[in-house]
Each structure stands twice: as C-alpha cells, then as structure tokens.
Write an enzyme that holds these catalytic residues in place. Structure first.
Site, PDB file in Angstrom:
ATOM      1  N   ARG A  22     -11.191 -63.962 -18.653  1.00 38.12           N
ATOM      2  CA  ARG A  22     -10.594 -62.888 -18.318  1.00 38.12           C
ATOM      3  C   ARG A  22      -9.373 -63.331 -17.493  1.00 38.12           C
ATOM      4  NH1 ARG A  22     -14.820 -60.688 -14.737  1.00 38.12           N
ATOM      5  NH2 ARG A  22     -13.192 -59.014 -14.102  1.00 38.12           N
TER       6      ARG A  22
ATOM      7  N   LYS B 142     -24.033 -62.857 -10.424  1.00 36.58           N
ATOM      8  CA  LYS B 142     -24.439 -63.696  -9.463  1.00 36.58           C
ATOM      9  C   LYS B 142     -25.187 -63.309  -8.277  1.00 36.58           C
ATOM     10  CE  LYS B 142     -19.936 -63.970  -9.680  1.00 36.58           C
ATOM     11  NZ  LYS B 142     -18.493 -64.165  -9.749  1.00 36.58           N
TER      12      LYS B 142
END
Ligand code: URA
Length: 418
Positions: free
Chosen positions: A168, A187
């Site tokens: 990205r 995460k």
C-alpha cells in the site's frame, strides 16, 4: 476463487463474500496471489470502499494470517490502546504502567516511527539495555509479574498486514478507511487484549486531517472491533500542535518520567488520564470516566504508576537509572536555544514543521535502513496560549552537532505563530 473476478467485482462496486476475502488474503500471504493482483484489489477497495461486514472479515483474515496471543483465563482484564500517530505522542509510556497500576493487564505491541510521526518502540530503545524483542512467552511473563509490557511487532504477528502495508505504501492505497482499519485491528486483535481504546489523531500532522475523516476512522475501528467481539472506545484528539514540550526519543522518555511522577505538561497528563480512564472503564475496574480519572491521578501523584514503569524497564533488561537521573539517557552533542523574534502570545505551534525538523535532526528515519540518533529532538517547546517575551527561548534543538541544527533554525521560527 479466480483472483481477477474478485478484483472486477470490487472494481464495479460489488460486495465481496467471506470466501472471496479469506481466499484472497490466504493466497497473498502464501505467495500464490501475486502482488500486482493484491495491489489492484487494494486500489479497487480504495475507490469503492467496503461495508463493515467486509472490513470485519478482511480484519479477521489478516489477523489469522499469523500467531494469535491468548490471555484466556487470566485473572486481570486485558486492555490496550492504539494511537494513529503524532508528534510528541509519548502517551503509551505512561498509559501502560498507569493502567497496570490500576489493575489491568496491558499487552502492548508498538511500532516504529512512520514518516514524521514518532514510534513508541524507537522511544523505548533510547533506554540503555531495554529489549523490545521479547518472545511471546517472555512478553506474557513480564505482563504477569509487572502488569504491562511494551514490545515490537514480531514477524509472526499478522504477517498479511506487514506484506500488504508495504505494498500500500508504494501503490497510493494507504489512506483508505477499510484498509487502515483492517491493518490496525488485525495487529491489535492478534495481541489478545479484550478491550481496545483508539486515539485517532486529527490535524496538520495526522493521517486524518479533518474531523470528518477522523470520526469516520474512529467509528470504523470501534464498530469492527465490536463485530469481532472486543470492547472498544475511541477519542479524537488534536494533532495540529505537538503533544507536550518534547518531540524526539530520549527527550520524550524524559517527559514521560516527569508525567509518571505526577508532573509533566498539562496536555500530556490530561490525555494520559483520559485514555487510561477509558481503558479501565471498559475493563470494569472503575464504573465511569470521572471516577477513573480521579483514581488514576492519584496513581500518578503517589508514584505507583512510576514504580510499575521502573519494574517493566528492569524486567525487559533496561537500566532504570534514568528515572532518577535524566543524564543516564543518551545526551546530544549540541543544543541550541531558539530565541523568540518578538513578544506575544503563542497562537499555534505547527506539529508538521516540528515533526519534519525532528526527523532531520536525526530523531526519525529518511530511509527505512536509517538508524536513529536517540538524543536528537526538540525540548522546552512553547505551547499554544503561552506568553513569551522577545529573546525568550521558543524551544531547544538537540542533535549531534551544530551543523546538523543550523539549517533548521529558520523553519523552527516559522513553526510558531503569535
Ligand atoms: N497504521 C497502521 O498500522 N496501518 C495503517 O494502515 C495506517 C496506520
């Protein structure tokens, strides 16, 4: 699943089903779906967005791409906080021990600086000996004995995010709310905390520049977290001006210690109390935020939170001498005070300019391979609303030598508006 059909479906504004999203992420993680197809899907998501349900599935698939840490059966409620990143944001350094002193278990996996924004991990690494690379077993042992631990992301935690984030970064697909949500949440969920609080920064030096965008991200993070079974809450906070009077690494650790001892700048203390209060309310320690803030303020003022911080530093191999003697942290080769060109009241301190200067003084990275100068940064920074006289210092710049500091003095003056 034929990858190009999934890409075409999203390109045309369709809603992806669970099997399509999971197969795509599994294939990308395993390397059977090439980066160009993942990049094309990311761009389609950037333009067409995702429903909350799609985002939750994407988050879950990314979370399950690696190890999951579990605190099931632990006696203490587990909670963590995530900030979307800012200048001078040292809140985690106080919040984790403060929340632990109040009775929470805090498993915190932090990141390095990104662009001009600082990273908790880089700050902690300015403490001599502090080890940010604990095994999961050691991480849990520190939390069990101390109440909190702050470490860095391992390769085995949400590896799909690591791969996708790098992609990205170079394909113009970072600022997409579903992709940011899945990235942050995958995460944080893998880390195992039951409650999550988000500090979504808004302003000149933040990812989200407008209140509307910050609110959209805060709502996406909290909704997706709840959909995946966690208790969540969020605060949108100002990132037009830096937080506190320091920006850098060792200087921020120093300011964190002052705050842990009951002092520190008012904005830093207030945000620490607010975010920790939200965590403790979600975790069931206190009934409401006001009660929590009063109790937490006491834990800062009576030294309890600082004591937890000291024990965490020791448990992770660090030398806690700096808590009593700031000179035990790395010291800069040169410091230069910036005199105010005029008398007046400070109207604004531009966090973006301050962040750029700190990076160039050596406090951040210009390339991923750069090493940070832990002593570089800015301290004694004036804050909005303060009255200064002509010639009075507006800030102090710290770096290895005068030649590193001098090119930034003019920009530093421009960071302050009267
Ligand atoms: N932080 C992350 O971890 N991921 C994003 O996509 C943006 C900020």
């Amino acid at each position: 699943m034929v990858p190009q059909w999934v890409i075409e479906k999203k390109r045309d504004g369709g809603i992806l089903d669970e099997a399509e999203i999971r197969a795509f992420i599994e294939g990308f993680t395993a390397g059977t779906i090439p980066e160009y197809q993942m990049a094309a899907l990311a761009m389609a998501i950037y333009f067409k967005g995702m429903t909350d349900e799609e985002t939750a599935i994407l988050t879950d698939a990314m979370m399950r791409s690696g190890d999951l840490i579990s605190f099931d059966g632990w006696p203490r409620p587990t909670a963590d906080k995530h900030s979307t990143g800012g200048i001078g944001d040292k809140i985690s350094l106080m919040l984790a021990p403060l929340a632990a002193a109040a009775g929470l278990a805090v498993p915190m996996i932090s990141g390095r600086g990104l662009g001009i924004t600082g990273g908790t991990l880089d700050k902690l690494e300015s403490i001599p000996g502090y080890d940010t690379r604990l095994s999961v077993g050691r991480f849990k042992a520190v939390i069990e004995s101390v109440g909190c631990s702050i470490i860095g992301q391992t390769d085995r935690l949400a590896p799909a995010d690591k791969k996708l984030y790098a992609l990205r970064d170079v394909t113009g697909t970072v600022p997409s709310i579903p992709l940011i949500t899945a990235s942050i949440m995958s995460k944080k969920l893998a880390e195992g905390a039951e409650s999550l609080v988000f500090d979504v920064k808004c302003g000149r030096a933040a990812f989200m520049r407008t209140p509307e965008k910050a609110r959209a991200l805060a709502e996406s993070l909290t909704r997706v977290g709840r959909a995946l079974g966690r208790k969540t809450d969020a605060l949108i906070t100002d990132m037009d001006q830096p937080l506190g009077r320091t920006a850098g690494n060792a200087v921020e650790v120093n300011e964190a210690v002052e705050t842990l001892k009951g002092g520190g700048p008012a904005d830093t203390r207030a945000l620490t109390l607010e975010l920790t209060a939200m965590m403790t309310v979600l975790g069931g320690i206190y009934p409401d935020r006001e009660t929590a803030k009063t109790a937490l303020a006491r834990l800062l003022d009576n030294g309890a939170a600082c004591e937890v911080f000291r024990r965490m530093v020791e448990a992770q191999g660090g030398d806690p001498a700096f808590i009593d003697d700031p000179s035990a942290l790395p010291q800069p080769g040169c410091t230069v005070e910036l005199p105010s060109p005029r008398a007046g009241t400070v109207e604004a301190v531009d966090a973006q300019i301050i962040g750029r200067i700190v990076l160039q003084l050596g406090g951040g990275r210009q390339a991923v391979t750069d090493t940070i100068d832990p002593a570089a940064g800015i301290d004694r920074l004036v804050q909005r609303g303060e009255r200064v006289e002509k010639g009075q210092p507006l800030m102090r710049l710290l770096a290895k030598d005068r030649a590193t500091i001098e090119p930034h003095l003019a920009a530093a003056t421009q960071a302050i508006t009267f």
